[in-house]
Design an enzyme around this catalytic site. Structure first.
Site, PDB file in Angstrom:
ATOM      1  N   ASP A  60      15.130   4.656   8.986  1.00  0.00           N
ATOM      2  CA  ASP A  60      14.033   5.419   8.634  1.00  0.00           C
ATOM      3  C   ASP A  60      12.988   4.142   8.364  1.00  0.00           C
ATOM      4  OD1 ASP A  60      15.929   4.034   6.848  1.00  0.00           O
ATOM      5  OD2 ASP A  60      14.616   4.782   5.100  1.00  0.00           O
ATOM      6  N   GLU A  61      11.787   4.378   8.377  1.00  0.00           N
ATOM      7  CA  GLU A  61      10.638   3.972   7.823  1.00  0.00           C
ATOM      8  C   GLU A  61      10.535   2.258   8.440  1.00  0.00           C
ATOM      9  OE1 GLU A  61       9.818   5.336   3.384  1.00  0.00           O
ATOM     10  OE2 GLU A  61      11.578   4.009   3.542  1.00  0.00           O
ATOM     11  N   SER A  62      10.564   2.251   9.742  1.00  0.00           N
ATOM     12  CA  SER A  62      10.515   0.807  10.355  1.00  0.00           C
ATOM     13  C   SER A  62       9.013   0.719  10.800  1.00  0.00           C
ATOM     14  CB  SER A  62      11.541   0.824  11.678  1.00  0.00           C
ATOM     15  OG  SER A  62      12.945   0.913  11.285  1.00  0.00           O
TER      16      SER A  62
END
Ligand code: TNX
Length: 513
Positions: free
Chosen positions: A327-329
């Site tokens: 997630d959220e890279s």
């Protein structure tokens, strides 16, 4: 008849006579019991099973799994009622007791619980099913109040039950704040009361690496040494982790380990300079921003690292899943992200685990059995389904345990929604998103992120009572679920949660008894 058999018969008759003391004359109503999750089918016979004195537990204790269950039940029974259970072979003569029976009439977690005036039978096709039946019986015992004479009775009747979804989970973030083995064990006991069967541990993030990796020791010695707001952090040794697995297993709960990658990796990037593209170690981080860190997708060493981490954790994880995060890279280029996640998923497969990732992983090539965890983007999730993935439903705006109940809640965040007890309960995973249908859904999971929580009482204040509702969504069919009826059942769980020392949020939507 031998002399010993005659003697036994005589004793039984005497005991039966002496047990013919009065029982309440009023009918009982098993169908009115406040069970959560609500069982598929309940019929009542309006009599009582008295909880008192000597009782037997009949089971095939040559079966190792069943033997463990009998020990668990005997301990719990004594703790709840002060009475001991005697272990007996199935079919042996007795006065009163509980019997555990395997039968191919049932499969998996399905069970039948029959309560008669002197015998309680739990019948299932597997040991797991027997355990689910016990969990219902345990809850029933906990829900009873003693009469004026201090006597306890169970209502008689029969429950036929089976789960709606095979995966009913919750996630605990032990990275933003660390929680001890003891705290997690206590939490496991609490979630087991509601038939949760998966506990996902978010074991690494920017703020801390929480599981010992023998081939990369600095991850914990350095990367585990702090937490949000600069507390001292901590980590699980591999032995600690295995102890948690065993403890959960004894309650038929499977642990799912998560190592979040390639973003959310500052703790690793601070522990090993070579994992950074610029070769420079990062500072440890104790804030709560997200999306600023990334492993270096172009370096060979990165994949050696991932291989070692997955190999070591997989080798001590009996459960089928390994969660790679994803997630959220926000600081990983799209190309690097796809390269990295595709390789990480292959490594998980190489160690014979089924990969799970947050819904963003749809961008990569997905092995056939991948699980996409839906948290905020239905299109991502539907795209993953298009590639053959199954879905774990964790919509942030309904199922995030770290969201505040209302604007006055001291703990928690509010970026996805304010989630009061009704909003948390009153939705259907099968119809929430037009693009995700029931046959694609593996189950439901309620994540508890730990930016704002520091101890067990903080955990339970956000988790309870909302988790009871997620447990019911996971277990009970949609046709059985109804907010008004649930609300009345939940009211009776205030005292049950008190009994279990669950420091829950006393929501004003519920008329607590
Ligand atoms: C988003 S949900 C995150 C977490 C945060 C959480 C706080 C997800 C896959 N990522 O990193 O802790 O929001 O609610």
């Amino acid at each position: 008849m031998t002399f010993v058999q005659k003697l036994l018969l005589l004793f039984s008759l005497l005991a039966i006579l002496s047990s013919c003391e009065e029982v309440p004359q009023d009918p009982t109503y098993l169908t009115q019991e406040a069970l959560i999750p609500i069982p598929a089918k309940v019929t009542e016979t309006n009599k009582v099973f008295p909880i008192k004195g000597r009782m037997d537990l009949f089971a095939d204790r040559e079966n190792e799994e069943i033997k463990k269950i009998t020990e668990h039940i005997a301990n719990q029974w004594e703790a709840l009622t002060t009475y001991k259970l005697n272990f007996m072979k199935v079919g042996s003569m007795s006065i009163r007791g509980i019997s555990l029976e395997l039968s191919d009439q049932h499969q998996g977690e399905a069970y039948m619980l029959n309560i008669d005036t002197d015998l309680i039978r739990i019948v299932a096709g597997t040991s797991e099913g027997l355990f689910r039946g016990w969990q219902t019986l345990e809850q029933l015992v906990r829900l009873q109040k003693a009469d004026e004479k201090g006597r306890l009775f169970l209502p008689t009747g029969e429950i036929e039950d089976a789960p709606n979804y095979g995966y009913r989970g919750t996630m605990l973030d032990v990275s933003r704040h660390f929680f001890s083995v003891e705290e997690v064990k206590t939490y496991i006991d609490m979630i087991a009361m509601y038939k949760i069967n998966y506990l996902h541990l978010h074991l690494s993030d920017d703020q801390g690496w929480r599981i010992e990796i023998k081939s990369w020791p600095n991850l914990t010695t350095h990367g585990g040494s702090t937490e949000v707001d600069g507390g001292e952090g901590g980590f699980y040794t591999q032995e600690d982790y295995q102890e948690l697995i065993r403890y959960a297993q004894a309650r038929y709960i499977t642990i799912v380990p998560e190592i979040d990658m390639p973003g959310h990796t500052n703790a690793a990037l601070a522990s090993y300079a070579e994992l950074n593209c610029d070769g420079k170690a990062r500072e440890l981080y104790t804030g709560t921003e997200v999306g600023f860190s990334t492993l270096c997708a172009e370096k060979e060493i990165t994949y050696q690292f991932v291989d070692d981490v997955v190999r070591e954790i997989a080798s001590i994880t009996p459960g089928p899943y390994f969660h790679i995060g994803g997630d959220e890279s926000h600081v990983t280029s799209k190309e690097d992200y796809i390269t990295f996640v595709t390789k990480a998923l292959k490594i998980v497969e190489k160690y014979n685990k089924t990969p799970i990732g947050w819904d963003e992983i749809n961008q990569a090539d997905l092995p056939a059995n991948t699980v996409a965890q839906y948290w905020h983007n239905a299109e991502n999730t539907a795209a993953a389904v298009g590639k053959g993935a199954k879905v774990l439903m964790s919509p942030a705006a309904y199922a995030y345990l770290d969201m505040k109940y209302d604007s006055t809640t001291r703990l928690g965040l509010s970026w996805a929604a304010l989630i009061d007890v009704k909003r948390g309960y009153d939705w259907n995973p099968d119809s929430l998103e037009a693009s995700i249908s029931k046959e694609d859904i593996l189950g439901i999971e309620a994540p508890l992120w730990a930016e704002t929580i520091e101890n067990l009482s903080d955990i339970t204040h956000l988790a309870f009572p909302r988790l009871c509702g997620y447990a019911e969504i996971g277990w009970s069919a949609a046709s059985q679920r109804n907010w008004d009826a649930y609300r009345r059942r939940l009211a009776r769980h205030g005292s049950l949660m008190d009994q279990m020392e669950i420091d829950f949020y006393p929501s004003p939507l519920i008329d607590w008894e």
